[in-house]
Design an enzyme around this catalytic site. Structure first.
Site, PDB file in Angstrom:
ATOM      1  N   ASN A   9      36.545  33.875 -15.430  1.00  0.00           N
ATOM      2  CA  ASN A   9      37.897  33.575 -14.964  1.00  0.00           C
ATOM      3  C   ASN A   9      38.788  33.427 -16.187  1.00  0.00           C
ATOM      4  O   ASN A   9      38.715  32.419 -16.888  1.00  0.00           O
ATOM      5  CB  ASN A   9      37.875  32.276 -14.138  1.00  0.00           C
ATOM      6  CG  ASN A   9      39.268  31.836 -13.728  1.00  0.00           C
ATOM      7  OD1 ASN A   9      40.227  32.591 -13.839  1.00  0.00           O
ATOM      8  ND2 ASN A   9      39.381  30.601 -13.258  1.00  0.00           N
ATOM      9  N   LYS A  11      41.889  33.045 -16.309  1.00  0.00           N
ATOM     10  CA  LYS A  11      43.050  32.174 -16.039  1.00  0.00           C
ATOM     11  C   LYS A  11      44.332  32.829 -16.580  1.00  0.00           C
ATOM     12  O   LYS A  11      44.449  34.037 -16.560  1.00  0.00           O
ATOM     13  CB  LYS A  11      42.828  30.783 -16.620  1.00  0.00           C
ATOM     14  CG  LYS A  11      41.497  30.164 -16.215  1.00  0.00           C
ATOM     15  CD  LYS A  11      41.461  28.686 -16.446  1.00  0.00           C
ATOM     16  CE  LYS A  11      40.042  28.178 -16.270  1.00  0.00           C
ATOM     17  NZ  LYS A  11      39.970  26.733 -16.140  1.00  0.00           N
ATOM     18  N   HIS A  96      40.333  28.040  -6.340  1.00  0.00           N
ATOM     19  CA  HIS A  96      40.032  27.440  -7.639  1.00  0.00           C
ATOM     20  C   HIS A  96      40.700  26.063  -7.718  1.00  0.00           C
ATOM     21  O   HIS A  96      41.772  25.850  -7.158  1.00  0.00           O
ATOM     22  CB  HIS A  96      40.528  28.338  -8.774  1.00  0.00           C
ATOM     23  CG  HIS A  96      40.057  27.880 -10.116  1.00  0.00           C
ATOM     24  ND1 HIS A  96      40.689  26.892 -10.829  1.00  0.00           N
ATOM     25  CD2 HIS A  96      38.983  28.251 -10.860  1.00  0.00           C
ATOM     26  CE1 HIS A  96      40.026  26.678 -11.955  1.00  0.00           C
ATOM     27  NE2 HIS A  96      38.989  27.491 -11.998  1.00  0.00           N
ATOM     28  N   GLU A  98      42.375  24.630  -9.868  1.00  0.00           N
ATOM     29  CA  GLU A  98      43.762  24.595 -10.352  1.00  0.00           C
ATOM     30  C   GLU A  98      44.733  24.995  -9.258  1.00  0.00           C
ATOM     31  O   GLU A  98      45.871  24.543  -9.218  1.00  0.00           O
ATOM     32  CB  GLU A  98      43.881  25.473 -11.608  1.00  0.00           C
ATOM     33  CG  GLU A  98      43.218  24.796 -12.807  1.00  0.00           C
ATOM     34  CD  GLU A  98      42.451  25.705 -13.733  1.00  0.00           C
ATOM     35  OE1 GLU A  98      42.718  26.918 -13.767  1.00  0.00           O
ATOM     36  OE2 GLU A  98      41.542  25.192 -14.430  1.00  0.00           O
ATOM     37  N   GLU A 168      32.413  23.799  -8.489  1.00  0.00           N
ATOM     38  CA  GLU A 168      33.075  23.493  -9.755  1.00  0.00           C
ATOM     39  C   GLU A 168      33.630  22.070  -9.710  1.00  0.00           C
ATOM     40  O   GLU A 168      34.742  21.853  -9.209  1.00  0.00           O
ATOM     41  CB  GLU A 168      34.224  24.468  -9.997  1.00  0.00           C
ATOM     42  CG  GLU A 168      33.792  25.918 -10.082  1.00  0.00           C
ATOM     43  CD  GLU A 168      34.777  26.740 -10.906  1.00  0.00           C
ATOM     44  OE1 GLU A 168      34.351  27.288 -11.919  1.00  0.00           O
ATOM     45  OE2 GLU A 168      35.959  26.799 -10.547  1.00  0.00           O
ATOM     46  N   GLY A 174      37.180  22.915 -17.942  1.00  0.00           N
ATOM     47  CA  GLY A 174      38.023  22.932 -19.135  1.00  0.00           C
ATOM     48  C   GLY A 174      37.943  21.672 -19.976  1.00  0.00           C
ATOM     49  O   GLY A 174      38.737  21.476 -20.895  1.00  0.00           O
ATOM     50  N   SER A 214      32.875  24.067 -17.724  1.00  0.00           N
ATOM     51  CA  SER A 214      32.418  23.990 -19.115  1.00  0.00           C
ATOM     52  C   SER A 214      31.043  24.621 -19.320  1.00  0.00           C
ATOM     53  O   SER A 214      30.261  24.175 -20.166  1.00  0.00           O
ATOM     54  CB  SER A 214      32.436  22.533 -19.620  1.00  0.00           C
ATOM     55  OG  SER A 214      33.765  22.032 -19.593  1.00  0.00           O
TER      56      SER A 214
HETATM   57  C1  PEP Z   1      36.902  27.871 -14.342  1.00  0.00           C
HETATM   58  O1  PEP Z   1      38.001  28.224 -14.689  1.00  0.00           O
HETATM   59  O2  PEP Z   1      36.497  28.174 -13.224  1.00  0.00           O
HETATM   60  C2  PEP Z   1      36.091  27.104 -15.286  1.00  0.00           C
HETATM   61  C3  PEP Z   1      34.910  26.702 -14.886  1.00  0.00           C
HETATM   62  O3  PEP Z   1      36.613  26.849 -16.531  1.00  0.00           O
HETATM   63  P1  PEP Z   1      35.799  26.328 -17.818  1.00  0.00           P
HETATM   64  O4  PEP Z   1      34.562  27.160 -17.924  1.00  0.00           O
HETATM   65  O5  PEP Z   1      36.745  26.554 -18.960  1.00  0.00           O
HETATM   66  O6  PEP Z   1      35.488  24.888 -17.585  1.00  0.00           O
END
Ligand code: PEP
Length: 258
Positions: A9, A11, A96, A98, A168, A174, A214
């Protein structure tokens, strides 16, 4: 056996030249592993067509980070499933964290998006996960259950087969603090049991559940070693060719040893 599935992803990152370079780099590093692991990248909307071209004949899939459930019309700023298919997308991320927590998307809206994506022939990556305060209050199971029940409401078993669920935890996205492999496995197993009760055992057994939050080159192998972790949805580490390739390799190796 579930084929592992790694998603990137991107983003709101990259630019047109960077997106193309990243895609080309990934084809060079990952193509030889695609018989053992499915891989998809999800760039920003505006770079989808350029990334599709850069991927060339690679089997790396292209996905979008979001879509709108209406097929066309007066929805300024929105992008339809048909448009995504037109530029070569096979996948779309829906819900997601966000979009849930920054943009304010509701379970009801996400249900409409899931239905529209499936009906249009896109493969949804449906994200669920709890906030830190919900985990601290021991509400993780309840939150994830409600997100799945509401998000997948009214979707038949045949249609639901096209979904990948991404667990997630919001506190891990992040932040550099991933869920421990044990924490991930615990929720993935709970999700699989929930799906068995909502649909049936064989459906639950074949549906892929990614972990996201992460995930990186250093922790991918131990996360992928968990029985119910079928893949990873990767944000930050998906922007670096070498790191993402290590993650893809970890996924391929973890499941071929089972
Ligand atoms: C994501 O954007 O779905 C995500 C898991 O981000 P990150 O790996 O940066 O935590």
């Amino acid at each position: 056996m579930r084929k592992p599935f790694i998603g990137g992803n991107w983003k709101m990152n990259t630019d047109s030249a960077g997106a193309v370079d990243l895609a080309k780099g990934l084809t060079q590093k990952c193509d030889s592993m695609l018989d053992r692991v499915d891989v998809a990248v999800c760039p920003p909307f505006v770079y989808l067509a350029a990334v599709r071209e850069a991927l060339g004949s690679s089997a790396i899939g292209l996905g979008a980070q979001d879509m709108y459930f209406e097929p066309k019309g007066a929805f300024t700023g929105e992008i339809s499933c048909q448009m995504l298919k037109d530029v070569g997308c096979s996948y779309v991320i829906i819900g997601h964290s966000e979009r849930r927590h920054v943009i304010g998307e509701t379970d009801e809206l996400l249900n409409k998006k899931l239905i529209a994506a499936i009906d249009a022939g896109l493969l949804p990556i449906f994200c669920v996960g709890e906030l830190l305060e919900q985990r601290k209050a021991e509400k993780t199971g309840q939150v994830v259950k409600e997100q799945i029940e509401k998000g997948m409401a009214g979707i038949s078993v045949e249609k639901a087969k096209t979904i990948t669920i991404a667990y997630e935890p919001v506190w891990a996205i992040g932040t550099g603090v991933n869920a421990t492999p044990g924490q991930a496995q615990e929720v993935h197993l709970m999700i699989r049991q929930l799906l068995a009760s909502m649909y049936n055992d064989s459906f639950a057994e074949q549906l892929r559940i990614q972990y996201g939050g992460s995930a990186n080159a250093a922790n991918a192998a131990e996360l992928m070693a968990q029985a119910d972790v079928d893949g990873l949805l990767v944000g930050g580490a998906s922007l670096k060719v070498n790191d993402f390739a290590v993650i893809v390799e970890a996924a391929a190796k973890a499941k071929s040893q089972v």
